[in-house]
Design a protein around this motif. Structure first.
Motif, PDB file in Angstrom:
ATOM      1  N   SER A 194      -4.488  -4.416  -8.440  1.00 35.50           N
ATOM      2  CA  SER A 194      -3.330  -4.017  -8.933  1.00 35.50           C
ATOM      3  C   SER A 194      -3.193  -4.518 -10.376  1.00 35.50           C
ATOM      4  CB  SER A 194      -2.176  -4.635  -7.931  1.00 35.50           C
ATOM      5  OG  SER A 194      -2.198  -3.951  -6.904  1.00 35.50           O
ATOM      6  N   LEU A 195      -3.446  -5.547 -10.746  1.00 36.74           N
ATOM      7  CA  LEU A 195      -3.553  -6.053 -11.955  1.00 36.74           C
ATOM      8  C   LEU A 195      -4.182  -5.315 -12.952  1.00 36.74           C
ATOM      9  CD1 LEU A 195      -3.502  -9.950 -11.245  1.00 36.74           C
ATOM     10  CD2 LEU A 195      -1.555  -8.410 -12.142  1.00 36.74           C
ATOM     11  N   ILE A 252       5.072  -7.768  -5.077  1.00 37.28           N
ATOM     12  CA  ILE A 252       4.988  -8.281  -3.715  1.00 37.28           C
ATOM     13  C   ILE A 252       3.451  -8.554  -3.565  1.00 37.28           C
ATOM     14  CG2 ILE A 252       5.217  -7.388  -1.061  1.00 37.28           C
ATOM     15  CD1 ILE A 252       7.287  -5.363  -2.086  1.00 37.28           C
ATOM     16  N   ARG A 253       2.445  -8.032  -4.222  1.00 42.39           N
ATOM     17  CA  ARG A 253       1.289  -8.590  -4.165  1.00 42.39           C
ATOM     18  C   ARG A 253       1.125  -9.962  -4.406  1.00 42.39           C
ATOM     19  NH1 ARG A 253      -2.101  -4.890  -1.905  1.00 42.39           N
ATOM     20  NH2 ARG A 253      -1.978  -2.819  -2.531  1.00 42.39           N
ATOM     21  N   ARG A 254       1.958 -10.172  -5.781  1.00 38.08           N
ATOM     22  CA  ARG A 254       1.636 -11.576  -5.912  1.00 38.08           C
ATOM     23  C   ARG A 254       2.448 -12.624  -5.237  1.00 38.08           C
ATOM     24  NH1 ARG A 254       1.067 -11.945 -11.955  1.00 38.08           N
ATOM     25  NH2 ARG A 254       1.543  -9.999 -12.879  1.00 38.08           N
ATOM     26  N   GLN A 255       3.471 -12.182  -4.591  1.00 41.27           N
ATOM     27  CA  GLN A 255       4.000 -13.214  -3.719  1.00 41.27           C
ATOM     28  C   GLN A 255       3.161 -13.382  -2.272  1.00 41.27           C
ATOM     29  OE1 GLN A 255       7.746 -11.185  -2.085  1.00 41.27           O
ATOM     30  NE2 GLN A 255       8.149 -13.004  -0.804  1.00 41.27           N
ATOM     31  N   SER A 315      -9.536 -20.516   0.858  1.00 38.26           N
ATOM     32  CA  SER A 315     -10.828 -19.926   1.354  1.00 38.26           C
ATOM     33  C   SER A 315     -10.726 -18.799   2.603  1.00 38.26           C
ATOM     34  CB  SER A 315     -11.849 -20.882   1.658  1.00 38.26           C
ATOM     35  OG  SER A 315     -11.207 -21.830   2.728  1.00 38.26           O
ATOM     36  N   HIS A 316      -9.146 -18.895   3.120  1.00 35.77           N
ATOM     37  CA  HIS A 316      -9.068 -17.730   4.185  1.00 35.77           C
ATOM     38  C   HIS A 316      -9.298 -16.360   3.767  1.00 35.77           C
ATOM     39  CE1 HIS A 316      -6.761 -16.016   7.777  1.00 35.77           C
ATOM     40  NE2 HIS A 316      -6.857 -17.139   8.330  1.00 35.77           N
ATOM     41  N   ARG A 317      -9.770 -15.687   4.976  1.00 37.34           N
ATOM     42  CA  ARG A 317     -10.144 -14.433   4.873  1.00 37.34           C
ATOM     43  C   ARG A 317      -8.983 -13.586   4.233  1.00 37.34           C
ATOM     44  NH1 ARG A 317     -10.058  -9.511   7.125  1.00 37.34           N
ATOM     45  NH2 ARG A 317     -11.900  -8.369   7.264  1.00 37.34           N
ATOM     46  N   SER A 318      -7.983 -13.751   4.917  1.00 33.34           N
ATOM     47  CA  SER A 318      -6.665 -12.901   4.398  1.00 33.34           C
ATOM     48  C   SER A 318      -6.174 -13.339   2.884  1.00 33.34           C
ATOM     49  CB  SER A 318      -5.390 -13.399   5.253  1.00 33.34           C
ATOM     50  OG  SER A 318      -5.765 -12.616   6.749  1.00 33.34           O
ATOM     51  N   THR A 319      -6.391 -14.668   2.531  1.00 30.92           N
ATOM     52  CA  THR A 319      -6.144 -15.230   1.183  1.00 30.92           C
ATOM     53  C   THR A 319      -7.127 -14.408   0.237  1.00 30.92           C
ATOM     54  OG1 THR A 319      -5.386 -17.016   2.113  1.00 30.92           O
ATOM     55  CG2 THR A 319      -5.971 -16.887  -0.374  1.00 30.92           C
ATOM     56  N   ILE A 320      -8.296 -14.346   0.708  1.00 33.05           N
ATOM     57  CA  ILE A 320      -9.304 -13.682  -0.225  1.00 33.05           C
ATOM     58  C   ILE A 320      -8.961 -12.072  -0.435  1.00 33.05           C
ATOM     59  CG2 ILE A 320     -11.972 -12.891  -0.361  1.00 33.05           C
ATOM     60  CD1 ILE A 320     -12.257 -15.724   0.909  1.00 33.05           C
ATOM     61  N   CYS A 321      -8.585 -11.443   0.748  1.00 27.60           N
ATOM     62  CA  CYS A 321      -8.218 -10.036   0.764  1.00 27.60           C
ATOM     63  C   CYS A 321      -6.944 -10.032  -0.169  1.00 27.60           C
ATOM     64  CB  CYS A 321      -7.880  -9.503   1.921  1.00 27.60           C
ATOM     65  SG  CYS A 321      -9.453  -9.251   2.920  1.00 27.60           S
ATOM     66  N   SER A 322      -6.055 -10.778  -0.139  1.00 27.80           N
ATOM     67  CA  SER A 322      -4.705 -10.718  -0.970  1.00 27.80           C
ATOM     68  C   SER A 322      -5.195 -10.633  -2.222  1.00 27.80           C
ATOM     69  CB  SER A 322      -4.036 -11.869  -0.604  1.00 27.80           C
ATOM     70  OG  SER A 322      -3.416 -11.734   0.684  1.00 27.80           O
ATOM     71  N   ALA A 323      -6.049 -11.874  -2.704  1.00 23.62           N
ATOM     72  CA  ALA A 323      -6.511 -11.806  -4.131  1.00 23.62           C
ATOM     73  C   ALA A 323      -7.304 -10.689  -4.749  1.00 23.62           C
ATOM     74  CB  ALA A 323      -7.606 -13.104  -4.201  1.00 23.62           C
ATOM     75  N   LEU A 324      -8.219  -9.919  -3.776  1.00 26.02           N
ATOM     76  CA  LEU A 324      -8.796  -8.752  -4.358  1.00 26.02           C
ATOM     77  C   LEU A 324      -7.637  -7.774  -4.520  1.00 26.02           C
ATOM     78  CD1 LEU A 324     -11.295  -7.199  -4.748  1.00 26.02           C
ATOM     79  CD2 LEU A 324     -11.311  -6.648  -2.158  1.00 26.02           C
ATOM     80  N   ASN A 325      -6.673  -7.554  -3.619  1.00 22.21           N
ATOM     81  CA  ASN A 325      -5.571  -6.542  -3.698  1.00 22.21           C
ATOM     82  C   ASN A 325      -4.811  -6.882  -4.902  1.00 22.21           C
ATOM     83  OD1 ASN A 325      -6.522  -5.249  -1.025  1.00 22.21           O
ATOM     84  ND2 ASN A 325      -4.735  -6.357  -0.125  1.00 22.21           N
ATOM     85  N   ASN A 344       0.775  -1.243  -0.084  1.00 24.41           N
ATOM     86  CA  ASN A 344       0.059  -0.084   0.074  1.00 24.41           C
ATOM     87  C   ASN A 344       0.868   1.242  -0.061  1.00 24.41           C
ATOM     88  OD1 ASN A 344      -2.299  -1.578   0.136  1.00 24.41           O
ATOM     89  ND2 ASN A 344      -2.606  -1.592   2.133  1.00 24.41           N
ATOM     90  N   CYS A 345       1.792   1.172   0.735  1.00 30.37           N
ATOM     91  CA  CYS A 345       2.882   2.401   0.723  1.00 30.37           C
ATOM     92  C   CYS A 345       3.532   2.535  -0.481  1.00 30.37           C
ATOM     93  CB  CYS A 345       3.978   2.180   1.923  1.00 30.37           C
ATOM     94  SG  CYS A 345       5.013   3.639   2.392  1.00 30.37           S
TER      95      CYS A 345
END
Length: 131
Positions: free
Chosen positions: A117-118, A88-91, A103-113, A74-75
């Motif tokens: 970005s893509l 880094i978002r891909r990683q 299906s973890h909440r953090s993974t879903i947020c990572s996919a959205l982020n 984000n920064c």
């Protein structure tokens, strides 16, 4: 006020050993205060320090590392360093799937982020895979 408290928190605990949890948390408070006060160029090295501390002393806490990396991206985005943020978002997404599950909440947020970005990078075919 938040920025003054961030600096005060960091100053209070910065003399403690690197492994001290209060010191580690104070770095996070400072990074958040800098970022929320529109000072991403100052927040970036603080976030990098927090990530390095986390990897060095709490490497088993993968969820915390992923959260710090997300804050770092984000920064970087605020600084216009979109290519670095995207890498880094891909990683983060890949690691999140591997360690937390799809299906973890953090993974879903990572996919959205990552998807956003893509899309912002006009990599629409890559972004569609998350729909």
């Amino acid at each position: 006020v938040a920025l003054a408290l961030g600096w005060a928190c960091w100053k209070m605990y910065s003399g403690r050993p690197e492994v001290d949890l209060y010191r580690f948390q104070s770095v996070g408070v400072l990074a958040t205060a800098l970022g929320s006060n529109g000072r991403p160029e100052e927040a970036l090295p603080v976030l990098e320090t927090r990530l390095a501390l986390n990897r060095r002393h709490w490497s088993h806490d993968q969820e915390s590392i992923l959260a710090i990396q997300t804050n770092l991206t984000n920064c970087l985005g605020f600084l216009g360093r979109h290519d670095e943020a995207l890498a880094i978002r891909r990683q983060v997404y890949t690691t999140s799937v591997e360690t937390l599950g799809a299906s973890h909440r953090s993974t879903i947020c990572s996919a959205l982020n990552l998807s956003v970005s893509l899309a912002n990078a006009q990599l629409f075919n890559d972004s569609k895979s998350f729909l």
